[in-house]
Enzyme design. Sequence first.
Site: not given
Ligand code: PLP
Length: 381
Positions: A322, A43, A137, A274
Amino acid sequence: MQVLVSKIEKRSWVEIDIEQLKRNYLLYKSQLPEDFKIIGIIKADGYGHGDIKVAQCLEKLGVHFFAVSNIDEAVGLREAGINGEILILGYTSPYDAKTLVKYDITQAILSDEYANKLRIQGQKVKCHVAIDTGMSRIGLDAKDINKCEESIRSFDTCFNVTGLFTHLSVADSNDKSDIAFTENQIKLFDDVASRVSDLNLQYVHCFNSAAGLHYNYLLSKYVNIDKIVRLGIILYGLHPCDVFDLPNGIAPVLSWKSRVSMVKRVASGNYIGYGRSYETKSDMIIATVPTGYADGYNRLLSNKGFVLIHGKKAQIVGRICMDQLTVDVTGIPNVKMDDTVTLIGKDGSNTITAEEMAQEVGTINYEIVCDISKRVQRFYD
Ligand SMILES: *Cc1c(COP(=O)(O)O)cnc(C)c1O
């Protein structure tokens, strides 16, 4: 005509060590019982490392399951020729149901309400049902196990349910109460999985990187959970937390480099940057580096962080702009325009880690690498 751009022409760039990525995967896998499978977590563009390149590398090593955060990432992987399963871990608009089916993408079912909205699209979407075992969540509430079972069975009539998953919220802690909490999350998940074991779901998974190392012994007890790790942060050679050591040989895959754009002498009593936040108390030599917060270099490192030039530490002075930042090179001889600057990584005997940067600004290494923006080109060795 394709113009080949080399690092030499770059202002700010990232180098990804694919061989190290492979080593990390193999070393991590060697710590697990033999029959464990890996879901490659890629991701957020592979935690900033480039999701397609990471997926291609893992595919060659025998990984056929990937997880992403959204449908654009999933479709991008398919279009790049990734054939394995692709799971979206979070929200996708129900209106994208057709796209999910077209690209054979697996969608997480977040709630009953989500399932209802997806159902009316009339598509037999492949999906994994999210179960909430304590993180609050996403997912069906594991504590209401009868309702959980009823929902999963109803989803199975209209979608192609191939899996069940939950997420552990403190698997990276060695605190006693956190360990008890994690063990309970896993137990709750197994309880739900056992209620629907007759559905023979192909993927019942709950481990992240940290849990794969520290809780895999539980899977001999909880037989309804599959031996699967969703491997994220450790794949990239980064620590999930600061309390456990990583297996020997696992190391960061990503380095971030830039170069010196200008060097100048600044006399005592002048201000840098700045807000005049830094005043020179003596004559100094200042180097300007063409990387700034728009490249994802955290502005909270102003007057705090450091970079490496000629293998030596150069303190950031003044505020990060920036697109540029300024460092003190008074103590480093012969710094010149175009010299390489290491923002993350190794130069000589010195190293700057994403962990150290995270600590300085009060965040986690995950955020440091995810924040490196798209305009910073990635190079793969
Ligand atoms: C990001 C994520 C992982 C991986 O977690 P790590 O700590 O990077 O190994 C596993 N499961 C879900 C649902 C996640 O969102």
